[in-house]
Design an enzyme around this catalytic site. Structure first.
Site, PDB file in Angstrom:
ATOM      1  N   ASP A   9       0.932  -1.223   0.081  1.00  0.00           N
ATOM      2  CA  ASP A   9       0.078   0.015  -0.030  1.00  0.00           C
ATOM      3  C   ASP A   9       0.994   1.221   0.014  1.00  0.00           C
ATOM      4  O   ASP A   9       1.759   1.494   0.894  1.00  0.00           O
ATOM      5  CB  ASP A   9      -0.964   0.143   1.444  1.00  0.00           C
ATOM      6  CG  ASP A   9      -2.152   0.910   0.995  1.00  0.00           C
ATOM      7  OD1 ASP A   9      -1.943   1.785   0.189  1.00  0.00           O
ATOM      8  OD2 ASP A   9      -2.958   0.924   1.843  1.00  0.00           O
ATOM      9  N   ASP A 102      -3.883   2.475  -5.330  1.00  0.00           N
ATOM     10  CA  ASP A 102      -2.462   2.550  -4.469  1.00  0.00           C
ATOM     11  C   ASP A 102      -2.418   1.464  -3.539  1.00  0.00           C
ATOM     12  O   ASP A 102      -1.325   1.408  -2.717  1.00  0.00           O
ATOM     13  CB  ASP A 102      -2.688   3.835  -3.684  1.00  0.00           C
ATOM     14  CG  ASP A 102      -3.658   3.910  -2.681  1.00  0.00           C
ATOM     15  OD1 ASP A 102      -4.585   2.944  -2.918  1.00  0.00           O
ATOM     16  OD2 ASP A 102      -3.951   4.860  -1.735  1.00  0.00           O
ATOM     17  N   GLU A 103      -2.931   0.360  -4.140  1.00  0.00           N
ATOM     18  CA  GLU A 103      -2.670  -0.874  -3.089  1.00  0.00           C
ATOM     19  C   GLU A 103      -2.963  -2.097  -3.986  1.00  0.00           C
ATOM     20  O   GLU A 103      -3.538  -2.147  -5.038  1.00  0.00           O
ATOM     21  CB  GLU A 103      -3.728  -1.115  -1.800  1.00  0.00           C
ATOM     22  CG  GLU A 103      -5.083  -1.210  -2.403  1.00  0.00           C
ATOM     23  CD  GLU A 103      -5.852  -1.403  -0.918  1.00  0.00           C
ATOM     24  OE1 GLU A 103      -5.523  -2.175  -0.107  1.00  0.00           O
ATOM     25  OE2 GLU A 103      -7.019  -1.099  -0.991  1.00  0.00           O
TER      26      GLU A 103
END
Length: 393
Positions: A9, A102-103
């Site tokens: 993340d 974003d992960e």
């Protein structure tokens, strides 16, 4: 075989992107979002110490942290950097699932025969930082749930290894709010009967939990016990949803055509939000009365918001429809999908706009899609058999 699952993340992704462009933003409270009537899309850890949180009205955030610097944000830039990080990870990892902008989840099961899994993942995190300038946290464990919780506990810049024999010791003292699927309503319900830690929740009979909170009860109980057999689903940009409308009579009526397209966008965007997808590519298709078919596409910042998608779709249609012949079909395709919720890209929207989306989606989910529609899409007949929704992979 014991699985080795990694959750990665990017740390305060939007904030980190802004600091790449301006080093003077390092170390100061930073809020990414709209103006005084907007909402916080992201904030730095310096701002979080004052109680600022994502989705909070910007005005409230500034009362808590008046010294914070507010930046509107640039989703196009964030999307570009997200693609760059994805390329770095995909180049090295055997199986990658892009869970959101974003992960990521990685399945590196069996890699310990050739490399130490933790050292390999740590090297990858350092590679992401070196090639993109973006810090990334990770946790390595036996499944997606434990890894995701581990990443959250380790941030920022956390690198955790949670082996199988340590899973229960790691989970037990944590708040039940750390479990994916446990929202505010479930937390309040369980708290009222004294269930606040994962240990206490894990010791409840699964059937009791199911009677209390419904069909998700057993799944939450499994997560509390560190059980999650969900696979890492390989990420591909080829996933898409689409809609086509074939007219009963060929038409040249621009107002009618744009109304149909607006209604199609609204329906597809609702599907995106319902399933927690964001799209980064739009394709518009038209078919003339002589069966000539033309398409036009564009890349966009990740979104699932009607008003942003409608503007882009109608713009593509204007560029595409130049021959002024009658049309027999129009179509829209959203592709380049990643997991995510639509709030993250509404930098210019007010709290009222977010509330409107939430209220409309709630009504559509409860009473059916056709229960509430925007006027612009009213030409799209409810329950029309001409509408075809497809999922491609």
């Amino acid at each position: 075989m014991r699985r080795s699952i990694v959750h990665m993340d990017l740390d305060t992704f939007f904030v980190s992107c802004e600091r790449l462009n301006n080093s003077q933003l390092e170390g100061i409270p930073l809020i990414i979002g709209g103006g005084d009537r907007g909402v916080v899309s992201s904030c730095s850890y310096e701002a979080r110490r004052f109680g600022v949180r994502s989705a909070m009205p910007t005005a409230m955030a500034l009362k808590l942290c008046p010294q914070a610097k507010v930046i509107k944000g640039d989703m196009e830039r964030y999307s570009q950097l997200s693609h760059l990080v994805t390329e770095v990870i995909q180049e090295k990892a055997p199986i990658v699932e892009k869970a959101s902008i974003d992960e990521f989840y990685l399945d590196i099961t069996g890699m310990d025969r050739f490399h130490g899994c933790y050292q390999w993942t740590n090297d990858l995190a350092q590679r992401v930082l070196k090639e993109t300038g973006l810090p990334i946290s990770f946790a390595l464990s036996i499944n997606k749930t434990v890894s995701k919780i581990g990443t959250g506990e380790g941030k920022p810049k956390g690198h955790l290894d949670i082996p199988e024999d340590q899973v229960r010791n790691f989970l037990n003292p944590l708040s039940i709010q750390k479990i994916p699927m446990v929202g505010d309503v479930t937390f309040q319900l369980l708290s009222r009967i004294g269930i606040r830690t994962i240990k206490t929740l894990s010791e409840m009979p699964a059937e009791v939990l199911q009677r209390m909170i419904g069909k998700n009860g057993v799944e939450i109980w499994k997560k509390a016990n560190g059980i999650d057999n969900n696979p890492v689903e390989p990420y591909t940009e080829r996933k898409a949803i689409s809609s086509e409308h074939t007219f009963t009579q060929d038409t040249i009526d621009i107002v009618h055509l744009k109304s149909i397209l607006s209604g199609m966008v609204e329906k597809l965007a609702f599907q995106l939000r319902s399933e927690e997808w964001l799209t980064s590519t739009i394709v518009v298709k038209i078919r003339y009365s002589n069966f000539d078919t033309e398409t036009r596409q564009c890349k966009i910042a990740y979104t699932s918001a009607d008003h942003l998608l409608t503007k882009k779709v109608l713009g593509l249609f204007d560029l595409l429809y130049q021959r002024r012949m009658r049309l027999r079909l129009v179509g829209i395709r959203f592709s380049g999908l990643v997991r995510g919720t639509y709030q993250i890209d509404l930098f210019e929207d007010t709290e009222e706009m977010l509330s409107l989306y939430a209220a409309m989606d709630k009504m559509k989910s409860r009473y059916g899609y056709d229960s509430v529609m925007r006027c612009a899409g009213a030409s799209l007949k409810p329950n029309s058999k001409d509408i075809i929704l497809k999922r491609k992979s």
